[in-house]
Scaffold this motif. Structure first.
Motif, PDB file in Angstrom:
ATOM      1  N   PRO A  43       0.844  -1.264  -0.190  1.00 30.41           N
ATOM      2  CA  PRO A  43       0.007  -0.004  -0.132  1.00 30.41           C
ATOM      3  C   PRO A  43       0.949   1.054  -0.063  1.00 30.41           C
ATOM      4  O   PRO A  43       0.606   2.336  -0.700  1.00 30.41           O
ATOM      5  CB  PRO A  43      -0.800  -0.268   1.474  1.00 30.41           C
ATOM      6  CG  PRO A  43      -0.957  -1.491   1.565  1.00 30.41           C
ATOM      7  CD  PRO A  43       0.545  -2.212   1.170  1.00 30.41           C
ATOM      8  N   VAL A  44       2.016   1.291   0.680  1.00 34.13           N
ATOM      9  CA  VAL A  44       2.929   2.256   0.842  1.00 34.13           C
ATOM     10  C   VAL A  44       3.543   2.600  -0.656  1.00 34.13           C
ATOM     11  O   VAL A  44       3.386   3.768  -1.051  1.00 34.13           O
ATOM     12  CB  VAL A  44       3.895   2.190   1.836  1.00 34.13           C
ATOM     13  CG1 VAL A  44       5.090   3.342   1.461  1.00 34.13           C
ATOM     14  CG2 VAL A  44       3.218   2.279   3.462  1.00 34.13           C
ATOM     15  N   GLN A  45       3.843   1.625  -1.490  1.00 32.58           N
ATOM     16  CA  GLN A  45       4.458   1.703  -2.688  1.00 32.58           C
ATOM     17  C   GLN A  45       3.523   2.364  -3.561  1.00 32.58           C
ATOM     18  O   GLN A  45       3.850   2.993  -4.522  1.00 32.58           O
ATOM     19  CB  GLN A  45       4.919   0.412  -3.126  1.00 32.58           C
ATOM     20  CG  GLN A  45       5.619   0.552  -4.394  1.00 32.58           C
ATOM     21  CD  GLN A  45       6.218  -0.920  -4.804  1.00 32.58           C
ATOM     22  OE1 GLN A  45       5.942  -1.929  -4.299  1.00 32.58           O
ATOM     23  NE2 GLN A  45       6.648  -1.022  -5.833  1.00 32.58           N
ATOM     24  N   ILE A  46       2.232   1.608  -3.621  1.00 30.02           N
ATOM     25  CA  ILE A  46       1.122   2.308  -4.441  1.00 30.02           C
ATOM     26  C   ILE A  46       0.853   3.711  -4.154  1.00 30.02           C
ATOM     27  O   ILE A  46       0.843   4.518  -5.325  1.00 30.02           O
ATOM     28  CB  ILE A  46      -0.244   1.243  -4.270  1.00 30.02           C
ATOM     29  CG1 ILE A  46       0.222  -0.043  -4.969  1.00 30.02           C
ATOM     30  CG2 ILE A  46      -1.367   1.743  -4.993  1.00 30.02           C
ATOM     31  CD1 ILE A  46      -0.914  -0.888  -4.880  1.00 30.02           C
ATOM     32  N   MET A  47       0.708   3.885  -2.884  1.00 29.99           N
ATOM     33  CA  MET A  47       0.427   5.366  -2.582  1.00 29.99           C
ATOM     34  C   MET A  47       1.446   6.413  -3.021  1.00 29.99           C
ATOM     35  O   MET A  47       1.278   7.639  -3.598  1.00 29.99           O
ATOM     36  CB  MET A  47       0.062   5.602  -1.181  1.00 29.99           C
ATOM     37  CG  MET A  47      -1.298   4.825  -0.695  1.00 29.99           C
ATOM     38  SD  MET A  47      -2.676   5.256  -1.674  1.00 29.99           S
ATOM     39  CE  MET A  47      -2.728   7.034  -1.168  1.00 29.99           C
ATOM     40  N   LYS A  48       2.678   6.124  -2.810  1.00 29.30           N
ATOM     41  CA  LYS A  48       3.744   6.670  -3.427  1.00 29.30           C
ATOM     42  C   LYS A  48       3.661   7.011  -4.872  1.00 29.30           C
ATOM     43  O   LYS A  48       3.816   8.086  -5.369  1.00 29.30           O
ATOM     44  CB  LYS A  48       4.980   6.121  -2.978  1.00 29.30           C
ATOM     45  CG  LYS A  48       6.617   6.905  -3.503  1.00 29.30           C
ATOM     46  CD  LYS A  48       7.545   6.082  -3.082  1.00 29.30           C
ATOM     47  CE  LYS A  48       8.905   6.823  -3.489  1.00 29.30           C
ATOM     48  NZ  LYS A  48       9.099   6.772  -5.021  1.00 29.30           N
ATOM     49  N   ALA A  49       3.486   5.887  -5.583  1.00 24.52           N
ATOM     50  CA  ALA A  49       3.109   5.965  -7.082  1.00 24.52           C
ATOM     51  C   ALA A  49       2.286   6.774  -7.380  1.00 24.52           C
ATOM     52  O   ALA A  49       2.244   7.502  -8.322  1.00 24.52           O
ATOM     53  CB  ALA A  49       3.453   4.580  -7.867  1.00 24.52           C
ATOM     54  N   TYR A  50       1.145   6.779  -6.780  1.00 21.72           N
ATOM     55  CA  TYR A  50      -0.109   7.428  -6.898  1.00 21.72           C
ATOM     56  C   TYR A  50       0.042   8.913  -6.819  1.00 21.72           C
ATOM     57  O   TYR A  50      -0.092   9.684  -7.599  1.00 21.72           O
ATOM     58  CB  TYR A  50      -1.264   6.953  -5.944  1.00 21.72           C
ATOM     59  CG  TYR A  50      -2.425   7.915  -6.355  1.00 21.72           C
ATOM     60  CD1 TYR A  50      -3.366   7.555  -7.190  1.00 21.72           C
ATOM     61  CD2 TYR A  50      -2.974   8.762  -5.343  1.00 21.72           C
ATOM     62  CE1 TYR A  50      -4.622   8.150  -7.340  1.00 21.72           C
ATOM     63  CE2 TYR A  50      -4.219   9.354  -5.280  1.00 21.72           C
ATOM     64  CZ  TYR A  50      -5.026   9.335  -6.428  1.00 21.72           C
ATOM     65  OH  TYR A  50      -6.028   9.879  -6.591  1.00 21.72           O
ATOM     66  N   TYR A  51       0.691   9.503  -5.836  1.00 24.04           N
ATOM     67  CA  TYR A  51       1.039  10.612  -5.500  1.00 24.04           C
ATOM     68  C   TYR A  51       1.937  11.453  -6.461  1.00 24.04           C
ATOM     69  O   TYR A  51       2.180  12.562  -6.837  1.00 24.04           O
ATOM     70  CB  TYR A  51       1.755  10.970  -4.122  1.00 24.04           C
ATOM     71  CG  TYR A  51       0.482  10.822  -3.102  1.00 24.04           C
ATOM     72  CD1 TYR A  51      -0.886  11.508  -2.833  1.00 24.04           C
ATOM     73  CD2 TYR A  51       0.471   9.979  -1.868  1.00 24.04           C
ATOM     74  CE1 TYR A  51      -1.793  11.156  -2.006  1.00 24.04           C
ATOM     75  CE2 TYR A  51      -0.284   9.792  -0.847  1.00 24.04           C
ATOM     76  CZ  TYR A  51      -1.480  10.435  -1.222  1.00 24.04           C
ATOM     77  OH  TYR A  51      -2.408  10.347   0.020  1.00 24.04           O
ATOM     78  N   GLU A  52       2.852  10.525  -6.899  1.00 25.85           N
ATOM     79  CA  GLU A  52       4.063  11.066  -8.131  1.00 25.85           C
ATOM     80  C   GLU A  52       3.196  11.365  -9.160  1.00 25.85           C
ATOM     81  O   GLU A  52       3.400  12.105 -10.003  1.00 25.85           O
ATOM     82  CB  GLU A  52       5.097   9.940  -8.006  1.00 25.85           C
ATOM     83  CG  GLU A  52       5.898  10.016  -6.983  1.00 25.85           C
ATOM     84  CD  GLU A  52       6.938   8.645  -7.028  1.00 25.85           C
ATOM     85  OE1 GLU A  52       6.841   8.027  -7.923  1.00 25.85           O
ATOM     86  OE2 GLU A  52       8.046   8.817  -6.380  1.00 25.85           O
ATOM     87  N   LEU A  53       2.179  10.370  -9.556  1.00 25.43           N
ATOM     88  CA  LEU A  53       1.252  10.769 -10.487  1.00 25.43           C
ATOM     89  C   LEU A  53       0.581  11.867 -10.774  1.00 25.43           C
ATOM     90  O   LEU A  53       0.520  12.620 -11.496  1.00 25.43           O
ATOM     91  CB  LEU A  53       0.572   9.418 -10.994  1.00 25.43           C
ATOM     92  CG  LEU A  53      -0.504   9.539 -12.265  1.00 25.43           C
ATOM     93  CD1 LEU A  53       0.249   9.714 -13.586  1.00 25.43           C
ATOM     94  CD2 LEU A  53      -1.358   8.426 -12.218  1.00 25.43           C
ATOM     95  N   LEU A  54      -0.229  12.128  -9.307  1.00 23.54           N
ATOM     96  CA  LEU A  54      -0.744  13.511  -9.316  1.00 23.54           C
ATOM     97  C   LEU A  54       0.092  14.604  -9.432  1.00 23.54           C
ATOM     98  O   LEU A  54      -0.257  15.476 -10.355  1.00 23.54           O
ATOM     99  CB  LEU A  54      -1.524  13.365  -7.824  1.00 23.54           C
ATOM    100  CG  LEU A  54      -2.364  12.423  -7.453  1.00 23.54           C
ATOM    101  CD1 LEU A  54      -3.076  12.804  -5.997  1.00 23.54           C
ATOM    102  CD2 LEU A  54      -3.598  12.720  -8.376  1.00 23.54           C
ATOM    103  N   GLU A  55       1.242  14.444  -8.706  1.00 21.26           N
ATOM    104  CA  GLU A  55       2.411  15.543  -9.021  1.00 21.26           C
ATOM    105  C   GLU A  55       2.764  16.012 -10.600  1.00 21.26           C
ATOM    106  O   GLU A  55       2.964  16.851 -11.185  1.00 21.26           O
ATOM    107  CB  GLU A  55       3.565  15.321  -8.240  1.00 21.26           C
ATOM    108  CG  GLU A  55       4.551  16.531  -8.153  1.00 21.26           C
ATOM    109  CD  GLU A  55       5.614  16.516  -9.427  1.00 21.26           C
ATOM    110  OE1 GLU A  55       6.039  17.333  -9.748  1.00 21.26           O
ATOM    111  OE2 GLU A  55       5.744  15.354  -9.820  1.00 21.26           O
ATOM    112  N   ALA A  56       2.897  14.830 -11.142  1.00 22.30           N
ATOM    113  CA  ALA A  56       3.426  14.591 -12.791  1.00 22.30           C
ATOM    114  C   ALA A  56       2.415  15.219 -13.386  1.00 22.30           C
ATOM    115  O   ALA A  56       2.470  15.923 -14.457  1.00 22.30           O
ATOM    116  CB  ALA A  56       3.706  13.331 -13.123  1.00 22.30           C
TER     117      ALA A  56
END
Length: 453
Positions: free
Chosen positions: A364-377
């Protein structure tokens, strides 16, 4: 007449033959083709495929353990002489020497059929089946990494080609501005100055350097994609790239986490690993109990210089026959060795349980990190798009002002620099969005379902 036609056919054949023989091999791939070839032909996958074959061989051994085990052995050699007179009517005990003047032949046979092993055979079978699935999941994990790397190379190539187009566009603008400035200097127009000319030529030199670097990087990426996709070195690889563009995507992180627990190769490995480790515990525990079996044993022997004795109390191994069928039981008592092996198997099971805990908290931590990176990008791509559009208008306006005689070359130089900078940053933002999507798909285990996104 016919000789002319025949000559024409020969020439045509030679041309066609040379075209076929000397035509350069060529492979053309888009993103989907790159990914499909990479997950199929990547050289690194061979080792993981062999691991699967190893466990298939173990499964074959486990499945075969429930069938009869047959052992045949044939022997032959010199035979000592033995006659019935030596034991009839009384056994002679004063034989001084043994005469070897013959040969013997012997065939022995043993058939062992397991009856009940208290779970040993079924345990090995379950462990081997789990090993196959664990190895298959490891292969999928490697393929997932290869998909991500392939996308990274593909979108890097796309960005480089977009940068080349930008560099050529800027190069044309700078060359046009340099020519105009040089002409204005010759005409002693007040708005023209040598400082601006030097600045423009400096920018032009930097653009040319970037074009050379772009050519180098494109060649390197093509070679890397050759390796990833298993294309031979002597084959020309052409990659059809899509221009980088903004992508509107919506993901639900809770759904992605749920999918990850089902699809991630690591979770499959853990589930199957627990089954295999439990089966190995059962195998070790089965050694605490007797192994029941059915045994058929027989032998057939004959010698050229020995008499056959028909007496059940006398057995001659070189000249007799025997066949017996029995039920048997075998139990090993080792005073703690088996219990130690059971404990070791239980600890191995606990290690997999710890991996399960780590995965359940880490994914879940890995997915949330990737998700927030997508939002920022995604936000950065939108913002840089707006900045790029404004810089483009700035450049068009500055160019138009000069054409109308109301602008200065230095304003055009500033506009060109701003346009180039924002365009580069915009392309980087689009690349980051593409890779953020790829990372999120990999983290959730969806990269195989949407492997070309």
């Amino acid at each position: 007449m016919y000789s002319g036609k025949f000559r024409f056919l020969i020439i045509t054949f030679i041309v066609l033959f040379s075209t076929v023989c000397f035509a350069e091999d060529r492979v053309v791939l888009d993103l989907k083709g790159c990914v499909e070839r990479a997950v199929k032909f990547h050289p690194e996958l061979g080792e993981y495929k062999q691991d699967i074959e190893i466990y298939k061989a173990k499964l074959l051994q486990a499945q075969s353990a429930s069938f009869p085990q047959i052992e045949l052995m044939a022997l032959g050699g010199p035979s000592p002489k033995a006659e019935k007179d030596a034991i009839s009517p009384d056994i002679k005990t004063d034989v001084k020497s043994t005469t070897i003047n013959g040969v013997f032949g012997m065939i022995t046979m043993q058939v062992l059929q397991p009856i009940y092993t208290f779970g040993k055979i079924s345990g090995y079978r379950t462990a081997a089946e789990g090993g196959i699935k664990v190895s298959e999941a490891e292969l999928e994990k490697k393929r997932s990494e290869i998909i991500l790397k392939t996308k990274e190379l593909y979108w890097s190539l796309s960005m480089i080609r977009d940068l080349r187009n930008l560099a050529k566009e800027i190069k044309d603008e700078l060359e046009k501005a340099i020519k105009r400035t040089e002409e204005d200097l010759k005409k002693d127009i007040p708005s023209a100055d040598e400082l601006t000319l030097y600045k423009l030529k400096t920018y032009l030199g930097e653009v040319k350097r970037n074009l050379n670097e772009i050519d180098k990087n494109e060649s390197i990426i093509i070679e890397a994609l050759k390796f990833m996709t298993g294309v031979p070195q002597n084959t020309k690889l052409e990659i059809i790239t899509e221009p980088l563009k903004y992508e509107e995507v919506v993901f639900n992180p809770d759904e992605l986490i749920s999918k990850a627990f089902q699809l991630r190769p690591e979770m499959i490995q853990i589930r199957e690993g627990l089954k295999a480790r439990q089966a190995l515990i059962d195998v070790e525990k089965s050694n605490l109990y007797p192994q029941l079996f059915f045994l058929v044993k027989g032998s057939l022997a004959g010698a050229t210089n020995r008499d056959r004795i028909h007496n059940p109390y006398i057995y001659d191994p070189l000249n007799d026959s025997m066949l017996a069928a029995v039920l048997g039981m075998k139990l090993n008592i080792d005073f703690g060795i088996t219990k130690g092996k059971i404990r070791e198997a239980e600890i191995e099971y606990q290690k997999v349980l710890e991996k399960k805990k780590l995965a359940e908290s880490g994914i879940p931590v890995q997915i949330m990190k990737a998700y927030y990176e997508l939002l920022e990008a995604t936000k950065s791509a939108r913002d840089m798009d707006e900045a790029y559009q404004n810089a483009k208008k700035w450049l068009v306006t500055a160019d138009a002002n000069i054409d109308m005689g109301v602008g200065e070359t230095k304003d055009l130089a500033d506009a060109v620099l701003a346009y180039a900078t924002t365009r580069v940053n915009y392309l980087k933002a689009l690349y980051n969005q593409k890779m953020a999507i790829a990372n999120l798909l990999q983290a959730s285990g969806l990269d195989r379902e949407r492997e070309v996104k």
